[in-house]
Motif scaffolding. Structure first.
Motif, PDB file in Angstrom:
ATOM      1  N   LYS A  17       0.831  -1.203   0.000  1.00 52.40           N
ATOM      2  CA  LYS A  17       0.000   0.000   0.000  1.00 52.40           C
ATOM      3  C   LYS A  17       0.869   1.257   0.000  1.00 52.40           C
ATOM      4  O   LYS A  17       2.035   1.227   0.395  1.00 52.40           O
ATOM      5  CB  LYS A  17      -0.930   0.009   1.210  1.00 52.40           C
ATOM      6  N   LYS A  18       0.292   2.350  -0.434  1.00 53.11           N
ATOM      7  CA  LYS A  18       1.000   3.632  -0.450  1.00 53.11           C
ATOM      8  C   LYS A  18       0.490   4.584   0.625  1.00 53.11           C
ATOM      9  O   LYS A  18       1.199   5.493   1.041  1.00 53.11           O
ATOM     10  CB  LYS A  18       0.847   4.303  -1.831  1.00 53.11           C
ATOM     11  N   LYS A  19      -0.758   4.383   1.066  1.00 59.11           N
ATOM     12  CA  LYS A  19      -1.385   5.309   2.004  1.00 59.11           C
ATOM     13  C   LYS A  19      -1.803   4.556   3.254  1.00 59.11           C
ATOM     14  O   LYS A  19      -2.436   3.505   3.188  1.00 59.11           O
ATOM     15  CB  LYS A  19      -2.607   5.955   1.335  1.00 59.11           C
ATOM     16  N   TYR A  20      -1.422   5.107   4.413  1.00 55.20           N
ATOM     17  CA  TYR A  20      -1.758   4.483   5.690  1.00 55.20           C
ATOM     18  C   TYR A  20      -2.422   5.533   6.587  1.00 55.20           C
ATOM     19  O   TYR A  20      -1.837   6.596   6.830  1.00 55.20           O
ATOM     20  CB  TYR A  20      -0.503   3.935   6.374  1.00 55.20           C
ATOM     21  N   LEU A  21      -3.621   5.223   7.069  1.00 56.61           N
ATOM     22  CA  LEU A  21      -4.368   6.151   7.911  1.00 56.61           C
ATOM     23  C   LEU A  21      -4.407   5.642   9.348  1.00 56.61           C
ATOM     24  O   LEU A  21      -4.584   4.439   9.577  1.00 56.61           O
ATOM     25  CB  LEU A  21      -5.799   6.314   7.388  1.00 56.61           C
ATOM     26  N   PHE A  22      -4.263   6.549  10.288  1.00 55.50           N
ATOM     27  CA  PHE A  22      -4.275   6.173  11.700  1.00 55.50           C
ATOM     28  C   PHE A  22      -5.531   5.380  12.047  1.00 55.50           C
ATOM     29  O   PHE A  22      -5.475   4.406  12.810  1.00 55.50           O
ATOM     30  CB  PHE A  22      -4.193   7.425  12.582  1.00 55.50           C
ATOM     31  N   GLU A  23      -6.671   5.791  11.488  1.00 53.06           N
ATOM     32  CA  GLU A  23      -7.932   5.128  11.807  1.00 53.06           C
ATOM     33  C   GLU A  23      -7.897   3.629  11.492  1.00 53.06           C
ATOM     34  O   GLU A  23      -8.578   2.829  12.134  1.00 53.06           O
ATOM     35  CB  GLU A  23      -9.090   5.777  11.030  1.00 53.06           C
ATOM     36  N   ASP A  24      -7.095   3.243  10.512  1.00 51.75           N
ATOM     37  CA  ASP A  24      -7.017   1.833  10.121  1.00 51.75           C
ATOM     38  C   ASP A  24      -6.068   1.025  11.003  1.00 51.75           C
ATOM     39  O   ASP A  24      -6.089  -0.210  10.952  1.00 51.75           O
ATOM     40  CB  ASP A  24      -6.564   1.714   8.662  1.00 51.75           C
ATOM     41  N   TYR A  25      -5.227   1.719  11.769  1.00 61.03           N
ATOM     42  CA  TYR A  25      -4.220   1.031  12.593  1.00 61.03           C
ATOM     43  C   TYR A  25      -4.245   1.539  14.031  1.00 61.03           C
ATOM     44  O   TYR A  25      -3.278   1.347  14.774  1.00 61.03           O
ATOM     45  CB  TYR A  25      -2.813   1.261  12.009  1.00 61.03           C
ATOM     46  N   SER A  26      -5.338   2.192  14.425  1.00 60.97           N
ATOM     47  CA  SER A  26      -5.365   2.914  15.696  1.00 60.97           C
ATOM     48  C   SER A  26      -5.023   2.036  16.894  1.00 60.97           C
ATOM     49  O   SER A  26      -4.212   2.419  17.741  1.00 60.97           O
ATOM     50  CB  SER A  26      -6.730   3.579  15.894  1.00 60.97           C
ATOM     51  N   LEU A  27      -5.641   0.862  17.000  1.00 58.89           N
ATOM     52  CA  LEU A  27      -5.389   0.013  18.162  1.00 58.89           C
ATOM     53  C   LEU A  27      -3.928  -0.434  18.206  1.00 58.89           C
ATOM     54  O   LEU A  27      -3.289  -0.400  19.262  1.00 58.89           O
ATOM     55  CB  LEU A  27      -6.319  -1.209  18.154  1.00 58.89           C
ATOM     56  N   ARG A  28      -3.412  -0.824  17.062  1.00 61.18           N
ATOM     57  CA  ARG A  28      -2.013  -1.265  17.017  1.00 61.18           C
ATOM     58  C   ARG A  28      -1.062  -0.123  17.363  1.00 61.18           C
ATOM     59  O   ARG A  28      -0.058  -0.316  18.042  1.00 61.18           O
ATOM     60  CB  ARG A  28      -1.683  -1.815  15.628  1.00 61.18           C
ATOM     61  N   VAL A  29      -1.375   1.077  16.870  1.00 59.58           N
ATOM     62  CA  VAL A  29      -0.530   2.238  17.184  1.00 59.58           C
ATOM     63  C   VAL A  29      -0.566   2.534  18.679  1.00 59.58           C
ATOM     64  O   VAL A  29       0.466   2.767  19.306  1.00 59.58           O
ATOM     65  CB  VAL A  29      -0.985   3.469  16.372  1.00 59.58           C
ATOM     66  N   LEU A  30      -1.767   2.530  19.257  1.00 58.16           N
ATOM     67  CA  LEU A  30      -1.896   2.845  20.674  1.00 58.16           C
ATOM     68  C   LEU A  30      -1.215   1.796  21.557  1.00 58.16           C
ATOM     69  O   LEU A  30      -0.716   2.107  22.642  1.00 58.16           O
ATOM     70  CB  LEU A  30      -3.379   2.959  21.047  1.00 58.16           C
ATOM     71  N   LEU A  31      -1.192   0.556  21.092  1.00 58.94           N
ATOM     72  CA  LEU A  31      -0.550  -0.511  21.869  1.00 58.94           C
ATOM     73  C   LEU A  31       0.950  -0.595  21.632  1.00 58.94           C
ATOM     74  O   LEU A  31       1.664  -1.252  22.390  1.00 58.94           O
ATOM     75  CB  LEU A  31      -1.179  -1.864  21.518  1.00 58.94           C
ATOM     76  N   SER A  32       1.440   0.077  20.585  1.00 60.06           N
ATOM     77  CA  SER A  32       2.846  -0.063  20.215  1.00 60.06           C
ATOM     78  C   SER A  32       3.800   0.393  21.312  1.00 60.06           C
ATOM     79  O   SER A  32       4.928  -0.095  21.407  1.00 60.06           O
ATOM     80  CB  SER A  32       3.128   0.712  18.927  1.00 60.06           C
ATOM     81  N   THR A  33       3.342   1.309  22.168  1.00 60.52           N
ATOM     82  CA  THR A  33       4.205   1.792  23.252  1.00 60.52           C
ATOM     83  C   THR A  33       4.449   0.720  24.310  1.00 60.52           C
ATOM     84  O   THR A  33       5.365   0.847  25.124  1.00 60.52           O
ATOM     85  CB  THR A  33       3.588   3.032  23.918  1.00 60.52           C
ATOM     86  N   LEU A  34       3.636  -0.345  24.293  1.00 68.39           N
ATOM     87  CA  LEU A  34       3.813  -1.416  25.274  1.00 68.39           C
ATOM     88  C   LEU A  34       4.958  -2.356  24.909  1.00 68.39           C
ATOM     89  O   LEU A  34       5.435  -3.116  25.752  1.00 68.39           O
ATOM     90  CB  LEU A  34       2.520  -2.228  25.406  1.00 68.39           C
TER      91      LEU A  34
END
Length: 381
Positions: free
Chosen positions: A279-296
C-alpha cells in the motif's frame, strides 16, 4: 549592513563582463578586490576604491594618475549601494573617456544582482528558520512556551490553528531519481498553491507535513484528508508516486498536541509498511489500536500481555493453531463460521481450541482471556 563576499563579487564580474569587453573588479567596503577578470588581482587593496568609498562618488583614474596610486590601473570606480549604504565598489579597467557611457549601466546591473542575492538569502534563511521551528514543534512532549510563541509570531505562523501531522517517505534507488529530488518535487506540490501547510524535511528521505485540520472550515474529517492524499499522488509522475509511502496521524484538538499527532503518523507508517507493504497510504484510523498498543512493546506490561500468546507460538511449529485462533477472533467466537472459513469439521475446531487453552493457560470462553490473546497477537505481529 549587507556585506559582499567573494562568491557574489565574482558572480557580478562574470555577468557584467558579458556586457562590456573590459576587465571588471569588484571591491569590498574596505577596498579589497574580491572578484576580478584578472585572478592575480584578487586580494589586493585598491586605492581607487578606497577613494570612491570615502567620498561616496565615482572616481575616474587615467593612465597618468594611476602610476601615483598603489594597486590601481586606469579606469572608473563606482560605489555600490544597497539600502542606502555603500557595500563596495565596481571598477572598470580602461581609459575613463571610453568607459563613461558604461559606468552607470554596470553599477545598476551590479546592484540588481546584489538585491536579488540578498532576497534569495533572506528567503533561504526564512525557510531554514521555518523548518527548524517545525522540527522543534514535533519534538515529543514539546510545550508551547513563550519562546515558541514569539518564534511563531516572527514567522507568521498561527499556533492556535488546529493541525494534523502526515509523514511522507520515499524509497531510494541508485538507478532512479534520488530520494531527495523526489521529496523536493513533493514539497513544491505541497506549497504551491499554498494551503497553509507547514512542511519540513526530517531526513533525506522523509517529510513531515502539519496540515490545517479543518479542510471544510468546520470540523476534522479524515475522509477529506484521505482524498487530499490521493490528489497529491495523482499529481506526481507514476514512477515517483510508486516510491512514496504516506501516513496520516491522529487529530488532537489541542494545538499543543501536534507532536503527538506526528508520533502517531510515524507509528502508523511503520506499522502500515510492515503489515501492508504494497500500500501507499496508511491512515491512523485503520491502525489505531495497534498504534496505541505499540508503546507497550519492550515494557513489562507488554511482556506480560504477550506471555500467553508467546506460549502458543513456541508450541505451534506448523502455525495451525495460530491460524485457528486468528479465525476464531475474526468471527467473534462463532464456531460455525470459523469452521467453514478453515474448511474443517466443528469437532476438529473444538479439539484445536481446547489445545490452545491448554498451551496458553487462558480460558477463551471468557472475554478477559480472549482479549489477552488478541492483544498478544497484535503486539507480537
Amino acid at each position: 549592513m549587507y556585506f559582499l563576499d567573494s562568491r557574489l563579487a565574482q558572480q557580478i564580474v562574470d555577468r557584467t563582463m558579458i556586457i562590456i569587453a573590459h576587465n571588471i573588479n569588484v571591491m569590498s567596503h574596505h577596498g579589497i578586490i574580491l572578484g576580478s577578470g584578472d585572478p592575480h588581482r584578487i586580494g589586493a587593496t585598491h586605492e581607487g576604491a578606497l577613494l570612491a568609498i570615502s567620498q561616496n562618488r565615482t572616481v575616474e583614474i587615467t593612465s597618468a594618475t594611476a602610476s601615483d596610486l598603489h594597486g590601481v590601473k586606469a579606469g572608473i570606480n563606482l560605489p555600490l549601494h544597497y539600502k542606502g549604504e555603500i557595500i563596495g565598489v565596481i571598477g572598470i579597467t580602461g581609459e575613463p573617456e571610453h568607459l563613461r557611457s558604461y559606468g552607470e549601466l554596470l553599477k545598476m546591473t551590479a546592484e540588481l544582482i546584489v538585491e536579488q542575492a540578498s532576497s534569495l538569502e533572506l528567503a533561504q534563511w526564512q525557510y531554514r528558520q521555518k523548518e527548524e521551528f517545525i522540527l522543534q514543534l514535533i519534538k515529543p512532549d514539546n510545550e508551547f512556551n513563550d519562546h515558541l510563541l514569539k518564534w511563531a509570531a516572527q514567522l507568521g505562523i498561527d499556533l492556535s490553528e488546529p493541525r494534523v501531522a502526515a509523514v511522507i517517505r520515499v524509497q531510494g534507488d541508485e538507478q532512479q531519481t534520488s530520494a531527495n529530488s523526489v521529496l523536493k518535487m513533493v514539497l513544491n506540490l505541497l506549497e504551491n498553491p499554498s494551503r497553509g501547510n507547514l512542511v519540513a524535511m526530517t531526513s533525506m528521505t522523509e517529510l513531515v507535513i502539519l496540515k490545517p485540520a479543518y479542510l471544510d472550515g468546520k470540523q476534522w474529517n479524515p475522509d477529506l484528508e484521505s482524498e487530499r492524499i490521493d490528489q497529491l499522488l495523482s499529481r506526481l509522475p507514476d514512477e515517483m508516486a510508486a516510491r512514496l509511502n504516506i501516513s496520516l496521524g491522529q487529530f488532537f484538538l489541542k494545538p499543543a498536541d501536534i507532536s503527538r499527532s506526528y508520533q502517531t503518523a510515524k507509528e502508523t507508517l511503520a506499522l502500515g509498511r510492515q503489515l501492508h507493504p504494497g500500500k501507499k497510504k496508511y491512515l491512523f484510523e485503520d491502525y489505531s489500536l495497534r498504534v496505541l498498543l505499540s508503546t507497550l512493546k519492550g515494557d513489562w506490561r507488554g511482556v506480560e500481555l504477550t506471555t500467553a500468546y508467546q506460549a502458543l507460538i513456541d508450541n505451534d511449529k506448523s502455525g495451525q493453531l495460530e491460524k485457528t485462533l486468528a479465525a476464531y477472533l475474526t468471527h467473534f467466537g462463532d464456531l460455525k463460521m470459523c469452521a467453514d472459513t478453515l474448511f474443517i469439521h466443528r469437532n476438529t475446531l473444538r479439539y484445536r481450541l481446547d489445545k490452545i487453552q491448554r498451551l496458553t493457560g487462558v480460558n477463551i470462553q471468557q472475554l478477559d482471556g480472549l482479549l489477552q490473546l488478541y492483544l498478544g497477537q497484535i503486539l507480537l505481529r
